[in-house]
Design an enzyme around this catalytic site. Structure first.
Site, PDB file in Angstrom:
ATOM      1  N   VAL A  15      41.511  16.496  30.540  1.00  0.00           N
ATOM      2  CA  VAL A  15      41.250  17.558  31.338  1.00  0.00           C
ATOM      3  C   VAL A  15      41.541  17.330  32.966  1.00  0.00           C
ATOM      4  CG1 VAL A  15      39.392  19.212  32.300  1.00  0.00           C
ATOM      5  CG2 VAL A  15      39.636  18.847  29.890  1.00  0.00           C
ATOM      6  N   ARG A  41      44.724   3.626  32.901  1.00  0.00           N
ATOM      7  CA  ARG A  41      44.972   5.130  32.807  1.00  0.00           C
ATOM      8  C   ARG A  41      45.377   5.415  34.138  1.00  0.00           C
ATOM      9  NH1 ARG A  41      41.059   9.306  29.463  1.00  0.00           N
ATOM     10  NH2 ARG A  41      42.664   9.974  28.061  1.00  0.00           N
ATOM     11  N   LYS A 219      30.393  28.163  27.610  1.00  0.00           N
ATOM     12  CA  LYS A 219      31.364  27.089  27.243  1.00  0.00           C
ATOM     13  C   LYS A 219      30.955  26.628  25.953  1.00  0.00           C
ATOM     14  CE  LYS A 219      34.600  24.335  26.883  1.00  0.00           C
ATOM     15  NZ  LYS A 219      35.764  24.601  26.488  1.00  0.00           N
ATOM     16  N   ALA A 222      31.643  29.689  23.399  1.00  0.00           N
ATOM     17  CA  ALA A 222      33.013  29.847  23.241  1.00  0.00           C
ATOM     18  C   ALA A 222      33.687  28.797  21.929  1.00  0.00           C
ATOM     19  CB  ALA A 222      33.867  29.977  24.439  1.00  0.00           C
ATOM     20  N   CYS A 275      36.109  18.100  20.870  1.00  0.00           N
ATOM     21  CA  CYS A 275      35.206  19.124  21.330  1.00  0.00           C
ATOM     22  C   CYS A 275      34.475  19.981  20.380  1.00  0.00           C
ATOM     23  CB  CYS A 275      35.973  19.854  22.484  1.00  0.00           C
ATOM     24  SG  CYS A 275      36.495  18.887  23.743  1.00  0.00           S
ATOM     25  N   ARG A 345      41.590  12.295  18.373  1.00  0.00           N
ATOM     26  CA  ARG A 345      40.345  12.290  18.136  1.00  0.00           C
ATOM     27  C   ARG A 345      39.771  13.382  17.249  1.00  0.00           C
ATOM     28  NH1 ARG A 345      38.681  12.852  24.563  1.00  0.00           N
ATOM     29  NH2 ARG A 345      40.355  14.188  24.511  1.00  0.00           N
TER      30      ARG A 345
HETATM   31  P1  NAD Z   1      38.659  12.053  28.546  1.00  0.00           P
HETATM   32  O1  NAD Z   1      37.954  10.992  27.650  1.00  0.00           O
HETATM   33  O2  NAD Z   1      39.973  12.274  28.021  1.00  0.00           O
HETATM   34  O3  NAD Z   1      38.672  11.443  29.980  1.00  0.00           O
HETATM   35  C1  NAD Z   1      37.529  11.374  30.535  1.00  0.00           C
HETATM   36  C2  NAD Z   1      37.719  10.237  31.486  1.00  0.00           C
HETATM   37  O4  NAD Z   1      36.651  10.169  32.264  1.00  0.00           O
HETATM   38  C3  NAD Z   1      38.009   8.858  30.849  1.00  0.00           C
HETATM   39  O5  NAD Z   1      39.243   8.603  31.342  1.00  0.00           O
HETATM   40  C4  NAD Z   1      36.950   7.834  31.521  1.00  0.00           C
HETATM   41  O6  NAD Z   1      37.477   6.614  31.683  1.00  0.00           O
HETATM   42  C5  NAD Z   1      36.571   8.769  32.734  1.00  0.00           C
HETATM   43  N1  NAD Z   1      35.103   8.178  33.337  1.00  0.00           N
HETATM   44  C6  NAD Z   1      34.018   7.979  32.715  1.00  0.00           C
HETATM   45  N2  NAD Z   1      32.949   7.805  33.260  1.00  0.00           N
HETATM   46  C7  NAD Z   1      33.579   7.568  34.615  1.00  0.00           C
HETATM   47  C8  NAD Z   1      32.939   7.251  35.787  1.00  0.00           C
HETATM   48  N3  NAD Z   1      31.554   7.022  36.121  1.00  0.00           N
HETATM   49  N4  NAD Z   1      33.877   7.317  36.877  1.00  0.00           N
HETATM   50  C9  NAD Z   1      35.108   7.673  36.760  1.00  0.00           C
HETATM   51  N5  NAD Z   1      35.836   7.851  35.664  1.00  0.00           N
HETATM   52  C10 NAD Z   1      34.903   7.700  34.581  1.00  0.00           C
HETATM   53  O7  NAD Z   1      37.790  13.410  28.030  1.00  0.00           O
HETATM   54  P2  NAD Z   1      38.445  14.865  28.119  1.00  0.00           P
HETATM   55  O8  NAD Z   1      39.008  15.210  27.207  1.00  0.00           O
HETATM   56  O9  NAD Z   1      39.422  14.870  29.583  1.00  0.00           O
HETATM   57  O10 NAD Z   1      37.101  15.777  28.474  1.00  0.00           O
HETATM   58  C11 NAD Z   1      36.461  15.713  29.421  1.00  0.00           C
HETATM   59  C12 NAD Z   1      35.415  16.787  29.413  1.00  0.00           C
HETATM   60  O11 NAD Z   1      35.858  18.054  29.363  1.00  0.00           O
HETATM   61  C13 NAD Z   1      34.502  16.729  28.294  1.00  0.00           C
HETATM   62  O12 NAD Z   1      33.191  17.021  28.499  1.00  0.00           O
HETATM   63  C14 NAD Z   1      34.927  17.693  27.350  1.00  0.00           C
HETATM   64  O13 NAD Z   1      34.010  18.181  26.559  1.00  0.00           O
HETATM   65  C15 NAD Z   1      35.276  18.754  28.102  1.00  0.00           C
HETATM   66  N6  NAD Z   1      36.846  19.649  27.736  1.00  0.00           N
HETATM   67  C16 NAD Z   1      37.707  18.807  27.066  1.00  0.00           C
HETATM   68  C17 NAD Z   1      38.930  19.597  26.611  1.00  0.00           C
HETATM   69  C18 NAD Z   1      40.148  19.127  25.857  1.00  0.00           C
HETATM   70  O14 NAD Z   1      40.919  19.648  25.485  1.00  0.00           O
HETATM   71  N7  NAD Z   1      40.055  17.735  25.798  1.00  0.00           N
HETATM   72  C19 NAD Z   1      39.046  20.801  27.002  1.00  0.00           C
HETATM   73  C20 NAD Z   1      37.947  21.670  27.707  1.00  0.00           C
HETATM   74  C21 NAD Z   1      36.803  20.950  28.151  1.00  0.00           C
HETATM   75  C1  UGA Z   2      39.490  23.754  21.960  1.00  0.00           C
HETATM   76  C2  UGA Z   2      39.476  25.427  22.422  1.00  0.00           C
HETATM   77  O1  UGA Z   2      40.440  26.095  21.747  1.00  0.00           O
HETATM   78  C3  UGA Z   2      39.862  25.551  23.880  1.00  0.00           C
HETATM   79  O2  UGA Z   2      39.509  26.562  24.447  1.00  0.00           O
HETATM   80  C4  UGA Z   2      38.359  24.670  24.614  1.00  0.00           C
HETATM   81  O3  UGA Z   2      38.706  24.303  26.032  1.00  0.00           O
HETATM   82  C5  UGA Z   2      38.699  23.036  23.898  1.00  0.00           C
HETATM   83  O4  UGA Z   2      38.698  23.065  22.594  1.00  0.00           O
HETATM   84  C6  UGA Z   2      37.692  22.206  24.477  1.00  0.00           C
HETATM   85  O5  UGA Z   2      36.506  22.410  25.083  1.00  0.00           O
HETATM   86  O6  UGA Z   2      37.803  20.987  24.327  1.00  0.00           O
HETATM   87  P1  UGA Z   2      41.431  21.823  21.437  1.00  0.00           P
HETATM   88  O7  UGA Z   2      40.381  21.382  20.595  1.00  0.00           O
HETATM   89  O8  UGA Z   2      42.338  21.245  22.232  1.00  0.00           O
HETATM   90  O9  UGA Z   2      40.787  23.153  22.101  1.00  0.00           O
HETATM   91  O10 UGA Z   2      42.419  22.824  20.589  1.00  0.00           O
HETATM   92  P2  UGA Z   2      42.502  24.016  19.569  1.00  0.00           P
HETATM   93  O11 UGA Z   2      43.885  24.692  19.692  1.00  0.00           O
HETATM   94  O12 UGA Z   2      41.391  24.780  19.652  1.00  0.00           O
HETATM   95  O13 UGA Z   2      42.302  23.554  18.005  1.00  0.00           O
HETATM   96  C7  UGA Z   2      41.474  22.639  17.599  1.00  0.00           C
HETATM   97  C8  UGA Z   2      41.555  22.751  15.974  1.00  0.00           C
HETATM   98  O14 UGA Z   2      41.419  23.685  15.401  1.00  0.00           O
HETATM   99  C9  UGA Z   2      42.783  21.764  15.713  1.00  0.00           C
HETATM  100  O15 UGA Z   2      42.479  20.754  14.630  1.00  0.00           O
HETATM  101  C10 UGA Z   2      43.710  22.982  15.000  1.00  0.00           C
HETATM  102  O16 UGA Z   2      44.705  22.416  14.288  1.00  0.00           O
HETATM  103  C11 UGA Z   2      42.407  23.582  14.384  1.00  0.00           C
HETATM  104  N1  UGA Z   2      42.909  25.152  14.235  1.00  0.00           N
HETATM  105  C12 UGA Z   2      42.970  25.761  15.191  1.00  0.00           C
HETATM  106  C13 UGA Z   2      42.887  25.657  12.999  1.00  0.00           C
HETATM  107  O17 UGA Z   2      42.882  25.054  11.729  1.00  0.00           O
HETATM  108  N2  UGA Z   2      43.191  27.007  12.715  1.00  0.00           N
HETATM  109  C14 UGA Z   2      43.526  27.861  13.816  1.00  0.00           C
HETATM  110  O18 UGA Z   2      43.645  29.067  13.441  1.00  0.00           O
HETATM  111  C15 UGA Z   2      43.368  27.163  15.081  1.00  0.00           C
END
Ligand code: NAD
Ligand code: UGA
Length: 458
Positions: A15, A41, A219, A222, A275, A345
């Site tokens: 993110v 990273r 969030k 959703a 997530c 993941r």
């Molecule tokens: P991630 O694990 O890829 O990245 C998190 C980073 O934070 C890591 O690189 C870690 O080293 C760093 N970190 C941890 N503690 C720290 C500290 N004290 N100081 C500096 N860096 C530190 O995680 P992500 O997938 O980017 O998700 C981050 C957040 O966003 C989560 O809460 C997740 O639920 C949310 N989110 C993720 C997605 C997604 O698609 N991955 C989408 C929407 C929201």
């Molecule tokens: C999801 C949400 O779509 C984002 O809006 C949100 O920000 C994010 O989680 C988050 O909070 O991390 P993401 O997990 O990256 O995004 O990917 P998605 O496209 O939602 O897919 C999630 C899983 O559902 C995947 O394994 C995908 O293959 C599966 N999926 C998705 C299905 O099996 N069927 C579908 O119709 C759609």
């Protein structure tokens, strides 16, 4: 020329990296710095091999890095120098103590708050970008303002809705941006500062403002609603397999009702990703802690159906392959949790691979982008597993192929060639319903898909 605004993001993950690259691209007058405790990273963000794969990300970083986007490990200095801090650290499910397996583990989050407190020497706006339990902003403000002297901290919630694999498009043209704050004069001023950032490229009517609790809860809700749709269609897929209804036809028929909508109705081996599961479990935990057990049970069933769908997939493989896969080579096409990402993941492929290894199958894992992450997911798991980037080589002399990620490249393989190289009878289990099943059947495969009538030659 000095920068108009200085923005810091703590957490350079899936993110933090893409989101800040987009802000830097859209706001060339702002200085945007991303810091992380993980030096490897940060090194990767500063190299030609970014730590994550996301279509369009390389170009965006190339355009902005060194101009107004910077990646650094100097967390303390950067905290002192900035005006706005986005916190985008990981918030995984807690694995220990009270709430283990359900609640969010907020240790990284709290550590960041204390770090900010230690090094800030001027007023800051703190933006919750991580997904957090509702009412976390209150705890954050308490920690920050308890011993901050003359420094003032305002906490704003700005949850991220991007999906991996389409992150750049989602950030460029989001359905909405949500910004929540306390409704005090200071809170509203902080909210405006964040609205102003996004207003550089997001149409004003897509920027939703709310109170901070609504923003935090929206969030989690959703993600729960999105995952619920997948579990709903997956539950119906099982019924299709019993009744000769076709899940694609059913999903199309129900999705054309505008009140239901067509998106997120694709039946699959199960949803994965970092997530959905963690956020639903967190929601369930919050509901239980308020005594709302019926609500908690309702949302927990979304996760339960997902686990059942994954285990059903393995049981189906076993049942069709004469109740044993021991010693049989099985090629997994795809290991990422979805296409267009290398992220593994909570991928359903982990579960399927483990299940097949337990049954003593010889598992060959193929994926165009996830083969560096895949072995980490299976660390410590016993069994005969190999990793093979070329799908033709993976399928050679295999008894079965299981399609676990909807990568386009698996649609376009020469399946006559694949079939010729396999042990007969050859099986394809399409866990993503992306292949041409009739054609594969004509080639000679036995084809088992999700929510469809089996196509078998015996
Ligand atoms: P991630 O694990 O890829 O990245 C998190 C980073 O934070 C890591 O690189 C870690 O080293 C760093 N970190 C941890 N503690 C720290 C500290 N004290 N100081 C500096 N860096 C530190 O995680 P992500 O997938 O980017 O998700 C981050 C957040 O966003 C989560 O809460 C997740 O639920 C949310 N989110 C993720 C997605 C997604 O698609 N991955 C989408 C929407 C929201
Ligand atoms: C999801 C949400 O779509 C984002 O809006 C949100 O920000 C994010 O989680 C988050 O909070 O991390 P993401 O997990 O990256 O995004 O990917 P998605 O496209 O939602 O897919 C999630 C899983 O559902 C995947 O394994 C995908 O293959 C599966 N999926 C998705 C299905 O099996 N069927 C579908 O119709 C759609």
């Amino acid at each position: 020329m000095p920068f108009e605004k200085t923005i810091l993001c703590i957490g350079a993950g899936y993110v933090g990296g893409p989101t800040m690259a987009m802000i830097a691209a859209k706001c060339p007058g702002y200085k945007v710095t991303v810091v992380d405790i993980n030096a490897d990273r940060i090194r990767a963000w500063n190299s030609d091999h970014l730590p994550i794969y996301e279509p369009g990300l390389d170009e965006l970083v190339k355009e902005t890095r060194g101009r107004n986007l910077f990646f650094s490990t100097e967390i303390e200095k950067e905290i002192a120098d900035c005006e706005i801090i986005f916190v985008s650290v990981n918030t995984p499910t807690k694995t220990f103590g009270h709430g283990a397996g359900m609640a969010a583990d907020l240790q990284y989050w709290e550590r960041t708050a204390r770090q900010i407190l230690r090094h800030a020497n001027s007023n800051k706006i703190i933006v919750e970008k991580s997904t957090l339990p509702v009412r976390t902003a209150l705890a954050m403000e308490r920690i920050l303002n308890a011993s901050s002297g003359n420094t003032r901290f305002d906490v704003v919630s700005n949850p991220e809705f991007l999906a991996e694999g389409s992150a750049i498009k989602d950030l460029d043209t989001p359905d909405r941006v949500l910004i929540g704050s306390q409704e005090t004069p200071e809170g509203l001023q902080a909210r405006k500062a964040i609205v102003d950032i996004y207003a550089n490229w997001v149409p004003r009517d897509k920027i939703i403002e709310s109170n901070v609790w609504s923003s935090e809860l929206s969030k989690l809700a959703a993600n729960a609603f999105l995952a619920q749709r997948i579990s709903s269609i997956n539950s119906i897929s099982a019924l299709c397999e019993k009744t000769e209804a076709n899940i694609d036809e059913v999903a199309y028929a129900i999705g054309t009702d505008s009140r239901i909508g067509a998106g997120f109705l694709k039946a699959s081996v199960g949803f994965g990703g970092s997530c959905f599961k963690k956020d639903i479990l967190n929601l369930v935990y919050i509901c239980r802690s308020y005594g709302l057990d019926t609500v908690a049970d309702y949302w927990q069933s979304v996760v339960k159906i997902n686990e059942w769908q994954e285990s059903r997939f393995i049981r189906n493989m076993l049942a069709n392959m004469f109740n044993t896969v021991a010693g049989k080579r099985i090629a997994l096409f795809g290991f990422a949790f979805k296409a267009n990402t290398g992220d593994t993941r909570e991928s359903p492929a982990i579960y399927v691979a483990k299940g097949l290894l337990e049954e003593q199958a010889e598992v060959v894992i193929s994926d165009p982008k996830a083969l560096s992450n895949a072995p980490k997911e299976l660390e410590g798991v016993e069994g005969d597993m190999t990793f093979e980037p070329d799908p033709y080589a993976a399928a050679k002399e295999a008894h079965a192929i299981a399609v676990l990620t909807e990568w386009n490249q698996y649609r376009d393989l020469d399946y006559e060639r694949v079939f010729e190289s396999m042990i007969q009878p050859a099986f394809i289990f399409d866990g993503r319903n992306i292949l041409d099943h009739e054609k594969l059947y004509e080639i000679g495969f036995n084809v088992l898909a999700i929510g469809k009538k089996p196509l078998k030659h015996f």
